[in-house]
Design a protein around this motif. Structure first.
Motif, PDB file in Angstrom:
ATOM      1  N   ALA A 243       0.835  -1.198   0.000  1.00  0.00           N
ATOM      2  CA  ALA A 243       0.000   0.000   0.000  1.00  0.00           C
ATOM      3  C   ALA A 243       0.873   1.252   0.000  1.00  0.00           C
ATOM      4  N   PHE A 244       2.096   1.136   0.512  1.00  0.00           N
ATOM      5  CA  PHE A 244       2.996   2.294   0.576  1.00  0.00           C
ATOM      6  C   PHE A 244       3.355   2.813  -0.821  1.00  0.00           C
ATOM      7  N   PRO A 245       3.948   2.002  -1.708  1.00  0.00           N
ATOM      8  CA  PRO A 245       4.218   2.537  -3.052  1.00  0.00           C
ATOM      9  C   PRO A 245       2.946   2.732  -3.876  1.00  0.00           C
ATOM     10  N   LEU A 246       1.898   1.939  -3.593  1.00  0.00           N
ATOM     11  CA  LEU A 246       0.668   2.089  -4.358  1.00  0.00           C
ATOM     12  C   LEU A 246       0.034   3.459  -4.143  1.00  0.00           C
ATOM     13  N   LEU A 247      -0.031   3.904  -2.891  1.00  0.00           N
ATOM     14  CA  LEU A 247      -0.652   5.197  -2.611  1.00  0.00           C
ATOM     15  C   LEU A 247       0.108   6.347  -3.267  1.00  0.00           C
ATOM     16  N   TRP A 248       1.390   6.146  -3.496  1.00  0.00           N
ATOM     17  CA  TRP A 248       2.183   7.172  -4.191  1.00  0.00           C
ATOM     18  C   TRP A 248       1.589   7.471  -5.555  1.00  0.00           C
ATOM     19  N   THR A 249       0.994   6.468  -6.175  1.00  0.00           N
ATOM     20  CA  THR A 249       0.466   6.652  -7.521  1.00  0.00           C
ATOM     21  C   THR A 249      -1.018   6.967  -7.539  1.00  0.00           C
ATOM     22  N   VAL A 250      -1.820   6.282  -6.723  1.00  0.00           N
ATOM     23  CA  VAL A 250      -3.271   6.393  -6.889  1.00  0.00           C
ATOM     24  C   VAL A 250      -3.870   7.648  -6.273  1.00  0.00           C
ATOM     25  N   ILE A 251      -3.109   8.405  -5.487  1.00  0.00           N
ATOM     26  CA  ILE A 251      -3.629   9.692  -5.015  1.00  0.00           C
ATOM     27  C   ILE A 251      -2.971  10.852  -5.746  1.00  0.00           C
ATOM     28  N   ALA A 252      -2.109  10.542  -6.713  1.00  0.00           N
ATOM     29  CA  ALA A 252      -1.325  11.593  -7.354  1.00  0.00           C
ATOM     30  C   ALA A 252      -2.144  12.472  -8.281  1.00  0.00           C
ATOM     31  N   PHE A 253      -3.380  12.062  -8.610  1.00  0.00           N
ATOM     32  CA  PHE A 253      -4.178  12.944  -9.455  1.00  0.00           C
ATOM     33  C   PHE A 253      -4.648  14.183  -8.694  1.00  0.00           C
ATOM     34  N   GLU A 254      -4.316  14.274  -7.389  1.00  0.00           N
ATOM     35  CA  GLU A 254      -4.576  15.509  -6.661  1.00  0.00           C
ATOM     36  C   GLU A 254      -3.692  16.649  -7.148  1.00  0.00           C
ATOM     37  N   ALA A 255      -2.743  16.369  -8.058  1.00  0.00           N
ATOM     38  CA  ALA A 255      -1.805  17.388  -8.536  1.00  0.00           C
ATOM     39  C   ALA A 255      -2.503  18.588  -9.142  1.00  0.00           C
ATOM     40  N   ALA A 256      -3.731  18.424  -9.606  1.00  0.00           N
ATOM     41  CA  ALA A 256      -4.469  19.561 -10.175  1.00  0.00           C
ATOM     42  C   ALA A 256      -4.599  20.707  -9.179  1.00  0.00           C
ATOM     43  N   ALA A 257      -4.577  20.391  -7.876  1.00  0.00           N
ATOM     44  CA  ALA A 257      -4.705  21.431  -6.854  1.00  0.00           C
ATOM     45  C   ALA A 257      -3.554  22.422  -6.881  1.00  0.00           C
ATOM     46  N   CYS A 258      -2.417  22.029  -7.457  1.00  0.00           N
ATOM     47  CA  CYS A 258      -1.257  22.924  -7.513  1.00  0.00           C
ATOM     48  C   CYS A 258      -1.545  24.185  -8.322  1.00  0.00           C
ATOM     49  N   TYR A 259      -2.543  24.128  -9.202  1.00  0.00           N
ATOM     50  CA  TYR A 259      -2.767  25.229 -10.142  1.00  0.00           C
ATOM     51  C   TYR A 259      -4.061  25.992  -9.883  1.00  0.00           C
ATOM     52  N   ILE A 260      -4.791  25.639  -8.818  1.00  0.00           N
ATOM     53  CA  ILE A 260      -6.041  26.344  -8.533  1.00  0.00           C
ATOM     54  C   ILE A 260      -5.760  27.818  -8.241  1.00  0.00           C
ATOM     55  N   GLY A 261      -4.630  28.104  -7.591  1.00  0.00           N
ATOM     56  CA  GLY A 261      -4.267  29.485  -7.294  1.00  0.00           C
ATOM     57  C   GLY A 261      -3.968  30.310  -8.526  1.00  0.00           C
ATOM     58  N   GLU A 262      -3.821  29.666  -9.677  1.00  0.00           N
ATOM     59  CA  GLU A 262      -3.569  30.390 -10.923  1.00  0.00           C
ATOM     60  C   GLU A 262      -4.778  30.360 -11.850  1.00  0.00           C
ATOM     61  N   CYS A 263      -5.923  29.931 -11.322  1.00  0.00           N
ATOM     62  CA  CYS A 263      -7.157  29.941 -12.101  1.00  0.00           C
ATOM     63  C   CYS A 263      -7.829  31.316 -12.000  1.00  0.00           C
ATOM     64  N   LYS A 264      -8.528  31.701 -13.049  1.00  0.00           N
ATOM     65  CA  LYS A 264      -9.197  32.996 -13.072  1.00  0.00           C
ATOM     66  C   LYS A 264     -10.379  33.035 -12.112  1.00  0.00           C
ATOM     67  N   ASN A 265     -11.045  31.916 -11.921  1.00  0.00           N
ATOM     68  CA  ASN A 265     -12.199  31.835 -11.032  1.00  0.00           C
ATOM     69  C   ASN A 265     -12.044  30.599 -10.141  1.00  0.00           C
ATOM     70  N   PRO A 266     -11.127  30.663  -9.155  1.00  0.00           N
ATOM     71  CA  PRO A 266     -10.791  29.450  -8.383  1.00  0.00           C
ATOM     72  C   PRO A 266     -11.961  28.840  -7.639  1.00  0.00           C
ATOM     73  N   GLY A 267     -12.909  29.669  -7.164  1.00  0.00           N
ATOM     74  CA  GLY A 267     -14.047  29.116  -6.447  1.00  0.00           C
ATOM     75  C   GLY A 267     -14.854  28.164  -7.310  1.00  0.00           C
ATOM     76  N   ARG A 268     -14.984  28.479  -8.602  1.00  0.00           N
ATOM     77  CA  ARG A 268     -15.716  27.623  -9.531  1.00  0.00           C
ATOM     78  C   ARG A 268     -14.817  26.539 -10.099  1.00  0.00           C
ATOM     79  N   ASP A 269     -13.590  26.923 -10.462  1.00  0.00           N
ATOM     80  CA  ASP A 269     -12.703  25.999 -11.163  1.00  0.00           C
ATOM     81  C   ASP A 269     -12.223  24.859 -10.282  1.00  0.00           C
ATOM     82  N   ALA A 270     -12.098  25.110  -8.972  1.00  0.00           N
ATOM     83  CA  ALA A 270     -11.564  24.079  -8.072  1.00  0.00           C
ATOM     84  C   ALA A 270     -12.431  22.826  -8.084  1.00  0.00           C
ATOM     85  N   LYS A 271     -13.747  23.007  -7.907  1.00  0.00           N
ATOM     86  CA  LYS A 271     -14.609  21.827  -7.815  1.00  0.00           C
ATOM     87  C   LYS A 271     -14.685  21.084  -9.152  1.00  0.00           C
TER      88      LYS A 271
END
Length: 506
Positions: A243-271
């Motif tokens: 589960a240790f190396p597996l979680l490294w990959t299967v939660i990595a799609f959270e990377a989109a959160a890195c760019y919410i601060g650069e969205c024009k409308n973060p309140g809408r774009d985040a969800k």
């Protein structure tokens, strides 16, 4: 300092990232696909160990990744000025209850996240280099063994050149990067989607009996002891370890959160971005192993050669389209996967550089990393990623890099998930443009406990069972590099007369 207020007079005060708001939910989604693409290296590694028993295992942890994405969607919409992804939301959650601890929670969480994401660039360029070398017919028999893994010279050369080329769009900013990422993402989703639903193109090639009872590769039951190259272990112990190396990959799609601060409308774009990212992640991570198991079968997956992604993907495609020339299929799959891996590498260079930048703004990292170039990109932080990635390339293999980086990555989510609970409990009146049901505060605590257990117990067990102890403890040592960097920043503050409490109380 900037804040968010409402009629209930509660607000969060924090340092804003001040990066260029030049993207939207689509930009965050396509660049964040880098996390989903990690399945290309993970699936072969796990399927050749567990076989069908891997499927319920990965589906469970992938669902936790979706829950994590939803939680981050709420946090990122609450704090649109923060950049750098999940670690940036920890500080405002802790400052009222733990004012002395909060800066260290912030700094250590951001640093651990960086340790987790930065190695993705060299990892994926190493995987891409294998396909490139194969297509070009390069000699990969000559090389070096810097630590314990052999690395062909051509692998190193292609990886170095690739990282340097990808630093160009990363340097030019989110608008240019999104345009390039859109092209790469569309091309990446073709092979990922094909691999996930490939069996529908040749239903006769699929044997659904392979899934009955989700057995191990040797045909024993899901809970039977497992025999590995290092010994025989109870199934539950193997599941905890891997589960240790597996979680490294299967939660990595959270990377989109890195760019919410650069969205024009973060309140809408985040969800939108985070929901799409989680949804596509579940689709790929659940169906791809099912597709491989029913088409290839336990006998084929028992072949250790299939641990190589190129070999597994080409073998799979040849079973689906047996009449197509093997060479054509091999080239087509290799080219599409190269594109997918390049996108993932580019995101790594871009995304976690924002974590270093935000960490510096918050007062835990040298001021040098606060500098932005004319494209409003944290160029010193991004170039640090390039240099560090070049060094990580000498580890040589996917599993080795997984073991090193996940010491930081998985651990970084524990304080953020606890922070979500604290914000729900202590700051109920803070505006939440995207609000989850109240019971999510308990889900967040449960995820924090699960991730901590896998990070601590699973990591230690896997380092022994998986033979990765040297890389695991290199990761631990790298985490502690936070301390001299933090002390250096405090030295800078004292030199310049900055008060000890550099951050405000929220």
């Amino acid at each position: 300092m900037s804040g968010i207020t409402n009629d209930d007079s509660d607000f969060l005060e924090y340092e804003h990232g001040n990066l260029y708001g030049g993207t939207n939910w689509w930009g965050a989604f396509v660049i964040g696909l880098a996390g989903t693409i990690l399945v290309t290296g993970a699936a072969p590694a796990f399927l050749t160990v567990f076989g069908a028993s891997y499927i319920p295992f990965i589906i469970f942890f992938t669902i936790t990744g979706v829950l994590l994405c939803l939680i981050l969607a709420e946090l990122s919409a609450m704090m649109p000025g923060r950049t750098g992804g999940s670690p940036s939301y920890a500080y405002p959650a802790y400052i009222r209850r733990f004012p002395r601890l909060a800066p260290h929670v912030n700094g250590m969480t951001a640093w651990m996240y960086w340790v987790g994401w930065m190695p993705v660039a060299p990892l994926n360029m190493i995987l891409a280099s294998a396909y490139i070398a194969h297509i070009l017919g390069l000699d990969t028999s000559a090389g070096i063994t810097p630590i314990s893994t052999f690395i062909p010279y051509w692998t190193l050369a292609i990886t170095v050149v690739g990282l340097l080329i990808l630093s160009i769009p990363a340097y030019l900013g989110i608008s240019f990067g999104t345009g390039m990422a859109t092209i790469l993402a569309i091309l990446s989703m073709i092979p990922l989607t094909f691999l996930s639903i490939g069996f529908i193109f040749n239903l006769d090639a699929a044997n659904w009996n392979e899934l009955i009872g989700f057995p191990h590769l040797d045909g024993t039951s899901f809970f039977a002891d497992m025999v590995t190259t290092t010994g025989t272990y109870p199934a539950w112990l193997m599941y905890v370890a891997y589960a240790f190396p597996l979680l490294w990959t299967v939660i990595a799609f959270e990377a989109a959160a890195c760019y919410i601060g650069e969205c024009k409308n973060p309140g809408r774009d985040a969800k939108i971005a985070m929901t799409l990212e989680g949804g596509y992640g579940v689709f790929v991570y659940s169906l791809l192993p099912i597709s491989f198991v029913v088409v290839l079968g336990a006998e084929a997956l028992s072949n250790p050669d299939l641990v190589d992604p190129k070999t597994m993907f080409v073998t799979f495609a040849s079973k689906i389209f047996p009449g197509v020339a093997g060479a054509v299929m091999e080239w087509a799959m290799a080219i599409m996967l190269i594109v997918a891996l390049v996108l993932s590498a580019m995101n790594s260079l871009m995304g976690c550089s924002r974590s270093l930048y935000q960490m510096s703004l918050d007062g835990q990292f040298p001021r040098f990393y606060q500098k932005l170039n004319k494209h409003r990109v944290p160029a010193p932080a991004m170039m640090t990623n390039v240099v560090a990635s070049l060094a990580i390339a000498f580890m040589g293999g996917a599993i080795e890099i997984y073991s090193f980086s996940n010491v930081g990555y998985l651990g970084s989510f524990v304080p953020v998930l606890i922070g979500y609970y604290l914000l729900r409990k202590d700051r109920p009146n803070v505006p939440r443009p995207f609000r989850l049901p109240e019971y999510f505060k308990w889900i967040s605590l449960a995820l924090a406990a699960l991730y901590f257990f896998v990070w601590f117990a699973g990591g230690l067990i896997y380092s022994v069972i998986g033979g990765q102890a040297i890389y695991y403890f290199l990761g631990v040592a790298t985490i502690f590099l936070y301390l001299p960097l933090y002390w250096y920043r405090k030295l800078e503050d004292r030199r310049d007369g900055v008060p000890a409490s550099a951050l405000p109380n929220g």
